[in-house]
Design an enzyme around this catalytic site. Structure first.
Site, short mmCIF file in Angstrom:
data_model
loop_
_atom_site.label_atom_id
_atom_site.label_comp_id
_atom_site.label_asym_id
_atom_site.label_seq_id
_atom_site.Cartn_x
_atom_site.Cartn_y
_atom_site.Cartn_z
N ASN A 91 0.87 -1.17 0.00
CA ASN A 91 0.00 0.00 0.00
C ASN A 91 0.91 1.22 0.00
O ASN A 91 1.48 1.57 1.02
CB ASN A 91 -0.89 -0.02 1.25
CG ASN A 91 -1.69 1.26 1.43
OD1 ASN A 91 -1.79 2.06 0.50
ND2 ASN A 91 -2.27 1.45 2.61
N TRP A 92 1.04 1.82 -1.19
CA TRP A 92 1.99 2.93 -1.31
C TRP A 92 1.48 4.22 -0.67
O TRP A 92 2.21 5.17 -0.50
CB TRP A 92 2.29 3.19 -2.78
CG TRP A 92 3.16 2.15 -3.42
CD1 TRP A 92 3.58 0.95 -2.89
CD2 TRP A 92 3.75 2.23 -4.73
NE1 TRP A 92 4.37 0.29 -3.78
CE2 TRP A 92 4.50 1.04 -4.92
CE3 TRP A 92 3.71 3.17 -5.75
CZ2 TRP A 92 5.21 0.79 -6.10
CZ3 TRP A 92 4.41 2.92 -6.93
CH2 TRP A 92 5.15 1.75 -7.09
N LYS A 93 0.18 4.28 -0.41
CA LYS A 93 -0.45 5.52 0.11
C LYS A 93 -0.16 6.69 -0.84
O LYS A 93 -0.09 6.46 -2.04
CB LYS A 93 0.04 5.77 1.54
CG LYS A 93 -0.10 4.52 2.41
CD LYS A 93 0.05 4.78 3.87
CE LYS A 93 -0.14 3.47 4.62
NZ LYS A 93 -0.11 3.63 6.05
N HIS B 278 -9.50 1.65 4.44
CA HIS B 278 -8.26 1.81 5.21
C HIS B 278 -8.52 2.79 6.36
O HIS B 278 -9.31 3.74 6.20
CB HIS B 278 -7.15 2.33 4.29
CG HIS B 278 -5.81 2.30 4.95
ND1 HIS B 278 -5.42 3.28 5.83
CD2 HIS B 278 -4.81 1.40 4.91
CE1 HIS B 278 -4.21 2.97 6.29
NE2 HIS B 278 -3.82 1.84 5.75
N GLU C 262 -6.91 5.19 7.42
CA GLU C 262 -6.67 6.61 7.08
C GLU C 262 -7.88 7.19 6.35
O GLU C 262 -8.24 8.35 6.54
CB GLU C 262 -5.39 6.71 6.23
CG GLU C 262 -4.15 6.49 7.09
CD GLU C 262 -2.99 5.83 6.38
OE1 GLU C 262 -2.94 5.82 5.15
OE2 GLU C 262 -2.11 5.30 7.11
N GLU D 135 -5.64 -4.43 10.53
CA GLU D 135 -4.59 -3.43 10.73
C GLU D 135 -4.87 -2.63 12.00
O GLU D 135 -5.65 -1.65 11.95
CB GLU D 135 -4.54 -2.48 9.54
CG GLU D 135 -4.22 -3.14 8.22
CD GLU D 135 -3.57 -2.17 7.24
OE1 GLU D 135 -2.50 -2.49 6.74
OE2 GLU D 135 -4.14 -1.09 7.00
N GLY E 154 2.41 2.48 10.57
CA GLY E 154 3.42 3.52 10.38
C GLY E 154 4.15 3.92 11.65
O GLY E 154 4.83 4.95 11.68
N SER F 154 3.24 -2.03 10.31
CA SER F 154 4.68 -2.13 10.55
C SER F 154 5.28 -3.49 10.20
O SER F 154 6.23 -3.94 10.84
CB SER F 154 5.01 -1.73 12.00
OG SER F 154 4.64 -0.38 12.22
N GLY G 40 2.69 -1.10 4.27
CA GLY G 40 2.77 0.31 3.91
C GLY G 40 4.21 0.72 3.66
O GLY G 40 4.77 0.48 2.59
N GLY G 41 4.83 1.30 4.66
CA GLY G 41 6.19 1.87 4.55
C GLY G 41 7.19 0.97 3.86
O GLY G 41 7.92 1.41 2.95
P1 PGA Z 1 2.71 0.36 7.59
O1 PGA Z 1 1.27 0.63 6.95
O2 PGA Z 1 3.21 -0.95 7.03
O3 PGA Z 1 3.56 1.53 7.15
O4 PGA Z 1 2.55 0.30 9.05
C1 PGA Z 1 0.36 -0.41 6.74
C2 PGA Z 1 -0.89 0.13 6.11
O5 PGA Z 1 -1.33 1.22 6.49
O6 PGA Z 1 -1.49 -0.53 5.23
#
Ligand code: PGA
Length: 248
Positions: free
Chosen positions: A9-11, A94, A96, A166, A172, A212, A233-234
Site C-alpha cells: 500500500n503505497w499511500k 483503510h 486513514e 490493521e 506507520g 509495521s 505500507g512503509g
Molecule cells: P505500515 O502501513 O506498514 O507503514 O505500518 C500499513 C498500512 O497502512 O497498510
C-alpha cells in the site's frame, strides 16, 4: 489451502516516474507464482505501473474507489475506470480513509459491493485504535466492521474478499502487533465469517495482517494459522518489500 497474499500500500507516495523505477527494481526479485503479490498504488500511477508489471506475476491494485459508476463526484475514481486499466484489487476502508475522509462502515460496504460488481477484489481493512485496545473492546469493534462491511455479500464474494486486520496503533509506527495479538484477532475475524457465511467459506477467505510489517518480522507473522499474508505500507516503498514477499 489459502494462497498467501502480500499487498503493498503505497499511500500518497511516488510520482509516476518514481513508481516505474521502484517496480523495475522489485519485479525480478518478486517473481512468485505461489503467492499473490499486489501493488496498490496512487490512481495517478496505475497506468504506468500496469505497463511495467506486464508479463510478471505482480497484480495491480488501487487504494480507493467510489461507490457510484460515474457522475458529479469531483476528484473520485470509479470501478469502471479501474477495471478498464487492469486493476484486480482495491483497498477499501483503510483506517486513514475512515478517519481523514470520514468513511463509515456503510460507505465501506457500498464500495466492497461495487468493486465486486466490476470483478475487482476488495481488500477490506479493519482495525482498532489504541484506546479501543486499552478499553478491551478490540474484538467487538472488529466484529462490527466485518459484519457491516460485508453485509449483503454472496457466498462466492465472501470467499473471495480479502480482509486486512490493521491495528491503527501499529500503522506507520514501527510498533508491530505481537504474533499472538495479530493471530488472536485474525482468528476472531474468521469466527465472525463462520457465523456469517459458514465454516467452509470462512476457511477459504484470506485474512492479512498489516501494521509495521517488514522483512524481519514477516516470517513469524505469516506463519500464524489465521494470517494469510500482509498489507504493507512503509516497507512496500523499498527493496525490503521483496524480503516480505519471499518470507518463508
Ligand atoms: P505500515 O502501513 O506498514 O507503514 O505500518 C500499513 C498500512 O497502512 O497498510
Amino acid at each position: 489451502m489459502r494462497k498467501r497474499m502480500v499487498a503493498g500500500n503505497w499511500k500518497m507516495n511516488k510520482t509516476p516516474r518514481e513508481a516505474v523505477d521502484l517496480v523495475m527494481l522489485l519485479k525480478d526479485k518478486i517473481d512468485r507464482e505461489d503467492i499473490d503479490v499486489v501493488l496498490c498504488v496512487p490512481a495517478i500511477n496505475l497506468i504506468a505501473v500496469a505497463d511495467t508489471i506486464m508479463h510478471t506475476n505482480i497484480k495491480l491494485g488501487a487504494e480507493n474507489l467510489h461507490y457510484e459508476n460515474c457522475g458529479a463526484y469531483t476528484g473520485e475514481t470509479s470501478a469502471t475506470m479501474l477495471k478498464e486499466i487492469g486493476v484486480s484489487y482495491v483497498i477499501v476502508g483503510h483506517s486513514e480513509r475512515r478517519s481523514y475522509f470520514k468513511e463509515s462502515d456503510e460507505i465501506v460496504n457500498k464500495k466492497v459491493l461495487k468493486a465486486f460488481e466490476y470483478g475487482i477484489t476488495p481488500i477490506m481493512c479493519v482495525g482498532e485504535s489504541l484506546e479501543e485496545r486499552e478499553d478491551a473492546i478490540t474484538v467487538e469493534k472488529i466484529r462490527i466492521q466485518v459484519k457491516k462491511g460485508l453485509k449483503g455479500l454472496t457466498d462466492k464474494q465472501a470467499e473471495n474478499v480479502v480482509i486486512a486486520y490493521e491495528p491503527i496503533w501499529a500503522i506507520g509506527t514501527g510498533k508491530v502487533a505481537t504474533n499472538e495479538q495479530a493471530q488472536e484477532i485474525c482468528h476472531a475475524i474468521r469466527e465472525c465469517l463462520t457465523e456469517m457465511f459458514g465454516k467452509d467459506i470462512a476457511d477459504k477467505t484470506r485474512i492479512l495482517y498489516g501494521g509495521s510489517v517488514n522483512g524481519k518480522n514477516a516470517d513469524e507473522l505469516f506463519a500464524m494459522p489465521d494470517i494469510d499474508g500482509g498489507l504493507v505500507g512503509g516497507a512496500s516503498l523499498k527493496e525490503d518489500f521483496a524480503n516480505i514477499v519471499n518470507a518463508e
